[in-house]
Design a protein around this motif. Structure first.
Motif, PDB file in Angstrom:
ATOM      1  N   THR A  16       4.544 -22.248  25.057  1.00 35.52           N
ATOM      2  CA  THR A  16       4.779 -21.877  26.460  1.00 35.52           C
ATOM      3  C   THR A  16       3.997 -20.610  26.794  1.00 35.52           C
ATOM      4  OG1 THR A  16       6.696 -20.632  25.720  1.00 35.52           O
ATOM      5  CG2 THR A  16       7.083 -22.882  26.497  1.00 35.52           C
ATOM      6  N   SER A  17       3.899 -20.319  28.084  1.00 31.09           N
ATOM      7  CA  SER A  17       3.286 -19.047  28.471  1.00 31.09           C
ATOM      8  C   SER A  17       4.213 -18.233  29.360  1.00 31.09           C
ATOM      9  CB  SER A  17       1.954 -19.289  29.178  1.00 31.09           C
ATOM     10  OG  SER A  17       2.137 -20.130  30.291  1.00 31.09           O
ATOM     11  N   GLY A  18       5.093 -18.899  30.081  1.00 32.74           N
ATOM     12  CA  GLY A  18       6.020 -18.179  30.953  1.00 32.74           C
ATOM     13  C   GLY A  18       7.449 -18.336  30.470  1.00 32.74           C
ATOM     14  N   ALA A  66      -0.910 -22.353  46.396  1.00 34.47           N
ATOM     15  CA  ALA A  66      -0.050 -23.139  45.509  1.00 34.47           C
ATOM     16  C   ALA A  66      -0.198 -22.627  44.071  1.00 34.47           C
ATOM     17  CB  ALA A  66      -0.405 -24.617  45.601  1.00 34.47           C
ATOM     18  N   GLY A  67       0.593 -21.621  43.736  1.00 34.82           N
ATOM     19  CA  GLY A  67       0.536 -21.037  42.396  1.00 34.82           C
ATOM     20  C   GLY A  67      -0.657 -20.112  42.233  1.00 34.82           C
ATOM     21  N   THR A  68      -0.680 -19.410  41.092  1.00 32.83           N
ATOM     22  CA  THR A  68      -1.847 -18.570  40.793  1.00 32.83           C
ATOM     23  C   THR A  68      -3.067 -19.443  40.561  1.00 32.83           C
ATOM     24  OG1 THR A  68      -0.290 -17.073  39.720  1.00 32.83           O
ATOM     25  CG2 THR A  68      -2.601 -16.576  39.440  1.00 32.83           C
ATOM     26  N   SER A  69      -2.831 -20.693  40.162  1.00 34.88           N
ATOM     27  CA  SER A  69      -3.953 -21.614  39.940  1.00 34.88           C
ATOM     28  C   SER A  69      -4.779 -21.760  41.216  1.00 34.88           C
ATOM     29  CB  SER A  69      -3.431 -22.992  39.532  1.00 34.88           C
ATOM     30  OG  SER A  69      -2.615 -22.894  38.415  1.00 34.88           O
ATOM     31  N   LEU A 138     -10.719 -10.590  35.568  1.00 35.09           N
ATOM     32  CA  LEU A 138      -9.920 -10.277  34.388  1.00 35.09           C
ATOM     33  C   LEU A 138      -8.453 -10.596  34.639  1.00 35.09           C
ATOM     34  CD1 LEU A 138      -8.615  -7.069  34.959  1.00 35.09           C
ATOM     35  CD2 LEU A 138     -11.088  -6.794  35.040  1.00 35.09           C
ATOM     36  N   THR A 139      -7.686 -10.622  33.543  1.00 33.60           N
ATOM     37  CA  THR A 139      -6.252 -10.861  33.644  1.00 33.60           C
ATOM     38  C   THR A 139      -5.506  -9.602  33.199  1.00 33.60           C
ATOM     39  OG1 THR A 139      -6.282 -11.771  31.381  1.00 33.60           O
ATOM     40  CG2 THR A 139      -6.431 -13.343  33.191  1.00 33.60           C
ATOM     41  N   ASN A 140      -4.437  -9.270  33.902  1.00 32.38           N
ATOM     42  CA  ASN A 140      -3.616  -8.116  33.538  1.00 32.38           C
ATOM     43  C   ASN A 140      -2.162  -8.422  33.882  1.00 32.38           C
ATOM     44  OD1 ASN A 140      -3.222  -5.529  32.537  1.00 32.38           O
ATOM     45  ND2 ASN A 140      -3.182  -4.648  34.592  1.00 32.38           N
ATOM     46  N   HIS A 142      -3.174  -9.277  29.893  1.00 30.59           N
ATOM     47  CA  HIS A 142      -4.211 -10.152  29.374  1.00 30.59           C
ATOM     48  C   HIS A 142      -3.609 -11.437  28.810  1.00 30.59           C
ATOM     49  CE1 HIS A 142      -7.355 -10.876  25.982  1.00 30.59           C
ATOM     50  NE2 HIS A 142      -7.824 -11.374  27.111  1.00 30.59           N
ATOM     51  N   ASN A 143      -4.107 -12.573  29.268  1.00 24.87           N
ATOM     52  CA  ASN A 143      -3.820 -13.838  28.604  1.00 24.87           C
ATOM     53  C   ASN A 143      -5.023 -14.142  27.719  1.00 24.87           C
ATOM     54  OD1 ASN A 143      -3.001 -16.336  27.801  1.00 24.87           O
ATOM     55  ND2 ASN A 143      -3.097 -17.307  29.818  1.00 24.87           N
ATOM     56  N   PRO A 144      -4.852 -14.253  26.407  1.00 28.60           N
ATOM     57  CA  PRO A 144      -3.652 -14.570  25.636  1.00 28.60           C
ATOM     58  C   PRO A 144      -2.880 -13.407  24.990  1.00 28.60           C
ATOM     59  CG  PRO A 144      -5.582 -14.857  24.255  1.00 28.60           C
ATOM     60  CD  PRO A 144      -6.083 -14.430  25.596  1.00 28.60           C
ATOM     61  N   VAL A 170      -8.381  -9.588  39.898  1.00 29.12           N
ATOM     62  CA  VAL A 170      -7.420  -9.377  38.812  1.00 29.12           C
ATOM     63  C   VAL A 170      -6.285 -10.392  38.953  1.00 29.12           C
ATOM     64  CG1 VAL A 170      -5.984  -7.700  37.595  1.00 29.12           C
ATOM     65  CG2 VAL A 170      -7.948  -6.897  38.934  1.00 29.12           C
ATOM     66  N   ASP A 171      -6.112 -11.213  37.924  1.00 27.01           N
ATOM     67  CA  ASP A 171      -5.017 -12.178  37.869  1.00 27.01           C
ATOM     68  C   ASP A 171      -3.821 -11.439  37.267  1.00 27.01           C
ATOM     69  OD1 ASP A 171      -3.188 -14.038  36.748  1.00 27.01           O
ATOM     70  OD2 ASP A 171      -4.717 -15.581  36.631  1.00 27.01           O
ATOM     71  N   GLU A 172      -2.795 -11.207  38.096  1.00 34.55           N
ATOM     72  CA  GLU A 172      -1.636 -10.407  37.656  1.00 34.55           C
ATOM     73  C   GLU A 172      -0.400 -11.261  37.414  1.00 34.55           C
ATOM     74  OE1 GLU A 172      -1.231  -7.261  40.601  1.00 34.55           O
ATOM     75  OE2 GLU A 172      -2.917  -6.154  39.737  1.00 34.55           O
ATOM     76  N   VAL A 173      -0.600 -12.518  37.051  1.00 37.00           N
ATOM     77  CA  VAL A 173       0.558 -13.416  36.964  1.00 37.00           C
ATOM     78  C   VAL A 173       1.582 -12.970  35.907  1.00 37.00           C
ATOM     79  CG1 VAL A 173      -0.378 -15.178  35.393  1.00 37.00           C
ATOM     80  CG2 VAL A 173       1.209 -15.854  37.183  1.00 37.00           C
ATOM     81  N   TYR A 174       1.125 -12.184  34.917  1.00 35.58           N
ATOM     82  CA  TYR A 174       2.072 -11.707  33.887  1.00 35.58           C
ATOM     83  C   TYR A 174       2.486 -10.241  34.075  1.00 35.58           C
ATOM     84  CZ  TYR A 174       0.537 -15.918  31.433  1.00 35.58           C
ATOM     85  OH  TYR A 174       0.261 -17.214  31.106  1.00 35.58           O
ATOM     86  N   LEU A 175       1.983  -9.585  35.084  1.00 31.42           N
ATOM     87  CA  LEU A 175       2.147  -8.119  35.167  1.00 31.42           C
ATOM     88  C   LEU A 175       3.614  -7.693  35.276  1.00 31.42           C
ATOM     89  CD1 LEU A 175       0.579  -5.471  35.186  1.00 31.42           C
ATOM     90  CD2 LEU A 175       0.481  -5.616  37.688  1.00 31.42           C
ATOM     91  N   THR A 200       5.587 -17.706  39.040  1.00 36.19           N
ATOM     92  CA  THR A 200       5.673 -18.707  37.968  1.00 36.19           C
ATOM     93  C   THR A 200       6.137 -18.120  36.637  1.00 36.19           C
ATOM     94  OG1 THR A 200       3.871 -19.953  38.977  1.00 36.19           O
ATOM     95  CG2 THR A 200       4.343 -20.424  36.689  1.00 36.19           C
ATOM     96  N   LYS A 201       5.327 -17.225  36.074  1.00 32.74           N
ATOM     97  CA  LYS A 201       5.455 -16.924  34.635  1.00 32.74           C
ATOM     98  C   LYS A 201       6.611 -15.993  34.307  1.00 32.74           C
ATOM     99  CE  LYS A 201       1.855 -19.288  33.744  1.00 32.74           C
ATOM    100  NZ  LYS A 201       1.962 -20.545  33.031  1.00 32.74           N
ATOM    101  N   VAL A 202       6.858 -15.019  35.168  1.00 37.94           N
ATOM    102  CA  VAL A 202       7.833 -13.974  34.845  1.00 37.94           C
ATOM    103  C   VAL A 202       9.204 -14.306  35.442  1.00 37.94           C
ATOM    104  CG1 VAL A 202       8.269 -11.488  35.037  1.00 37.94           C
ATOM    105  CG2 VAL A 202       5.937 -12.321  34.775  1.00 37.94           C
TER     106      VAL A 202
HETATM  107  C1  LIG Z   1      -3.672 -16.065  33.584  1.00 37.75           C
HETATM  108  C2  LIG Z   1      -3.073 -17.235  34.274  1.00 37.75           C
HETATM  109  N1  LIG Z   1      -3.303 -17.413  35.581  1.00 37.75           N
HETATM  110  C3  LIG Z   1      -2.776 -18.454  36.252  1.00 37.75           C
HETATM  111  C4  LIG Z   1      -1.979 -19.378  35.632  1.00 37.75           C
HETATM  112  C5  LIG Z   1      -1.389 -20.497  36.438  1.00 37.75           C
HETATM  113  O1  LIG Z   1      -0.332 -19.979  37.207  1.00 37.75           O
HETATM  114  P1  LIG Z   1       0.516 -20.855  38.209  1.00 37.75           P
HETATM  115  O2  LIG Z   1       1.479 -21.656  37.395  1.00 37.75           O
HETATM  116  O3  LIG Z   1       1.197 -19.852  39.090  1.00 37.75           O
HETATM  117  O4  LIG Z   1      -0.416 -21.721  38.962  1.00 37.75           O
HETATM  118  C6  LIG Z   1      -1.726 -19.253  34.269  1.00 37.75           C
HETATM  119  C7  LIG Z   1      -0.927 -20.269  33.554  1.00 37.75           C
HETATM  120  O5  LIG Z   1      -0.858 -20.331  32.360  1.00 37.75           O
HETATM  121  C8  LIG Z   1      -2.267 -18.148  33.579  1.00 37.75           C
HETATM  122  O6  LIG Z   1      -2.035 -17.966  32.275  1.00 37.75           O
END
Ligand SMILES: Cc1ncc(COP(=O)(O)O)c(C=O)c1O
Length: 348
Positions: A16-18, A66-69, A138-140, A142-144, A170-175, A200-202
């Protein structure tokens, strides 16, 4: 993504990631608060305001997605023309690279080195940037690796981008998985920053698909217009539910926090006990960790783990580091403990 959707599930799912799903039954609302259609052509105003308030920005800077995606795709599709140069951290979330490829951008990378604890090193970005760079991504967290980049470093990245007239995404989905002194969004670091995020993740609210982009108002308008080609209008019922979720965000986050923290304690014991097999950069934040397998082959280990131990983790090849794998926390501590136990047996 296809692997995540079709092949990641197992009885002991550490792929999983979230955090685990937040149940609808725990979201306080009544039937009369929901409706199917409503006034949301370029976003539902109360949701735009809730996102703006959370991030301390003007609603004109908010673009629902629709999501960070979709947020990442829409942001990059607005910022990049075919042939434009984009500079992306390595390793990173694979979909960022494939979205840039799909947009026919010219992709350059800068390393986040494991021997440097996956820290974002502005010197690496400085070396890789060119006068043609349009965007640094970048991601913050950081994934992974879940490593946090401090604001001062992000500011340096902003300066490097500005020196060539580029922007920073900056993708902050995990921040928000930094539970104490949660950093403010990098959006505040300058008008060349664009940020993406979601619930989503947090928060465990993936199904709401409540994602957003923060961008300067002129760019936000351009993104809204481009989105007319894609999703056209957002999904109204989940916008209504998302507004309700924003009213209870602390409670929703704290529910998962307890699981994440219990899992992180177990993870530390597991890594200590398996030092001869694995080494991992340890972050005090986030929901994932990214160990290196010191001896043997990750593909063999993961096949054994699935076939003999009903356990999954994410292969490092999805992060261009095939001698690694990613472990996810925050779903269910009993399952996590059992999964780590099985991983230990597979390692031995
Ligand atoms: C860095 C990163 N951004 C975006 C997503 C996708 O996010 P969401 O489910 O909000 O579309 C993921 C999913 O694993 C992710 O790890």
């Amino acid at each position: 993504m296809q692997w995540a959707k079709l092949h990641s599930k197992a009885r002991y799912n550490l792929a999983t990631s979230g955090v685990g799903a937040y149940p609808l039954a725990e979201l306080p609302f009544t039937r009369d608060q929901l409706e199917i259609n409503g006034d949301n052509s370029y976003g539902y105003a109360p949701l735009q305001q809730a996102i703006a308030k959370k991030n301390d920005v003007e609603p004109a800077c908010v673009v629902e997605a629709a999501g960070t995606s979709m947020a990442n795709y829409l942001a990059m599709a607005t910022l990049l023309d075919p042939g434009d140069e984009v500079l992306i951290e390595q390793p990173t979330y694979e979909l960022i690279v494939s979205a840039a490829q799909y947009l026919q951008a010219k992709i350059a990378r800068f390393p986040r080195r494991e021997e440097n604890n996956f820290a974002l090193d502005p010197n690496e970005a400085r070396r890789a940037v060119t006068p043609r760079t349009k965007l640094i991504v970048l991601t913050n967290l950081h994934n992974p690796s879940s490593v946090l980049t401090p604001e001062s470093t992000l500011g340096e990245i902003g300066d490097i981008a500005r020196s060539v007239n580029a922007r920073v995404l900056v993708d902050e989905v995990y921040l928000d998985a930094v539970y104490e002194n949660t950093p403010r969004s990098a959006f505040h670091l300058g008008d060349n920053f664009i940020v993406t995020n979601s619930l989503t993740k947090v928060y465990g609210l993936s199904g709401l698909r409540c994602g957003w982009i923060l961008a300067q108002p002129d760019l936000a308008r351009a993104m809204h217009q481009l989105n007319d080609l894609f999703a056209a209008t957002p999904v109204y019922p989940t916008e209504l539910l998302s507004v309700i979720a924003f009213q209870h965000l602390d409670k929703i986050r704290n529910r998962a926090r307890q699981i994440v923290e219990a899992d992180r304690a177990l993870l530390a014991q597991f890594l200590d006990a398996n030092k001869s097999h694995l080494t991992s950069v340890r972050s005090p934040y986030g929901t994932t960790t990214f160990p290196t397998l010191l001896r043997g082959n990750v593909a063999d280990l993961l096949a054994k783990l699935r076939n003999q131990y009903e356990t999954t983790v994410v292969p490092g090849r999805f992060f261009e580091m095939p001698d690694h794998f990613r472990i996810g926390m925050g779903v269910n501590t009993e399952m996590f403990a059992a999964g780590l136990h099985r991983l230990t047996r597979a390692l031995h």
